[in-house]
Design an enzyme around this catalytic site. Structure first.
Site, short mmCIF file in Angstrom:
data_model
loop_
_atom_site.label_atom_id
_atom_site.label_comp_id
_atom_site.label_asym_id
_atom_site.label_seq_id
_atom_site.Cartn_x
_atom_site.Cartn_y
_atom_site.Cartn_z
N LYS A 121 4.14 -5.51 -10.54
CA LYS A 121 3.76 -6.77 -9.88
C LYS A 121 2.26 -6.85 -9.65
CE LYS A 121 8.28 -7.11 -7.61
NZ LYS A 121 8.82 -5.80 -8.06
N ARG A 122 1.50 -6.56 -10.69
CA ARG A 122 0.04 -6.59 -10.57
C ARG A 122 -0.48 -8.02 -10.51
NH1 ARG A 122 0.76 -2.03 -9.16
NH2 ARG A 122 -0.24 -0.18 -9.99
#
Length: 288
Positions: free
Chosen positions: A98-99
């Protein structure tokens, strides 16, 4: 071959839309592993056996990086080795990290997971920063025939606080979906699916149906099936009549199906049940 094509082919060859989430909660590991090995070693041994067990029943695995990062450098090395091992078994690997960032920082995050020499086939990203936080990931993914999955509508209880806010004639997550569909047009493969996919939670089937229509060329990565409450019938709304278009993730229900020395056997059974349950629900939807 584009990621959309690779993922579609992998699921077709395995006759399975199941993705097994590799979320190794250390406290849930069998006691005989926790007592004998260091945490990173126990996790690696555990997941190696899990991968062997589930590989016949799924096409994709999704390690959540948080459960490795917590153990520092040793944890990162375990993540890389586990991902390499999964690929050696013919499985695609989605790094659930979930960058989200912009500019050169986003590019470096993308290269860290989607570089040509990295053992991951796709990465989850957060779209909150807008196109500046998405396009760098798209660029690196396209360069290396890899993919991204953008958080669009998540399955957590408080998701509606932000994601369901009204924006013009739609809700915020629907506007995000429309943007993702436009951004993904540049990387649509022969399968008809883009390398730019979307994360859509399993707990609201009508929302899945709506988002399926808003993102016709996106592969939907659907978490929340199983332990989080989403049923096979719920997630079936994300598929086309040919059984394509989505990937359904199940984590704890499969990898922690057993807690003794037979944990891998129980995981294999749980994965097979999930595969068959999903196939039946998708088939039933096609014939309604």
């Amino acid at each position: 071959m584009s990621f959309g094509d690779r993922a579609t082919r992998a699921m077709t060859e395995k006759d399975s839309v199941l993705c097994v989430g590799l979320d190794p909660h250390f406290e849930l590991l069998p006691d005989f592993l926790k007592s004998k090995y260091q945490p990173d070693e126990a996790i690696e041994i555990f997941l190696t056996e899990i991968i062997d067990a589930v590989a016949p029943h799924c096409a994709i695995v999704k390690p959540n990086t948080a459960f490795f990062e917590i153990w520092g450098a040793d944890g990162w090395l375990a993540l890389e080795r586990i991902s390499e091992y999964a690929q050696s078994k013919g499985l695609l690997v989605i790094a659930d990290a979930k960058r989200g960032d912009i500019g050169s920082t986003a590019t470096k995050y993308a290269e860290a997971f989607l570089g040509a020499n990295k053992p991951y086939d796709a990465l989850t990203i957060n779209p909150y920063l807008g196109q500046d936080g998405i396009l760098p990931f798209v660029e690196v993914a396209e360069q290396n025939d890899k993919g991204i999955f953008v958080l669009v509508r998540t399955s957590n209880p408080s998701a509606s606080e932000f994601q369901d806010l009204p924006v013009g004639d739609c809700l915020l997550h629907e506007e995000v979906a429309r943007s993702i569909a436009r951004i993904g047009e540049s990387s649509i493969g022969e399968s008809g699916f883009s390398a730019v996919g979307a994360v859509v939670g399993a707990t609201e089937p009508e929302e899945i149906r709506i988002l399926r229509s808003e993102m016709p060329t996106q592969l939907l990565l659907i978490p929340g099936y199983g332990t989080q409450g989403g049923s096979a019938a719920d997630v079936a709304t994300g598929f086309y009549q040919n059984g394509q278009g989505a990937i359904v993730n199940s984590s704890r229900q499969i990898i922690f199906a057993g807690n003794d020395k037979n944990f891998a056997v129980r995981a294999a059974s749980a994965a097979e049940r999930a595969k068959l349950e999903l196939a039946a629900a998708i088939h039933h939807q096609d014939h309604d």
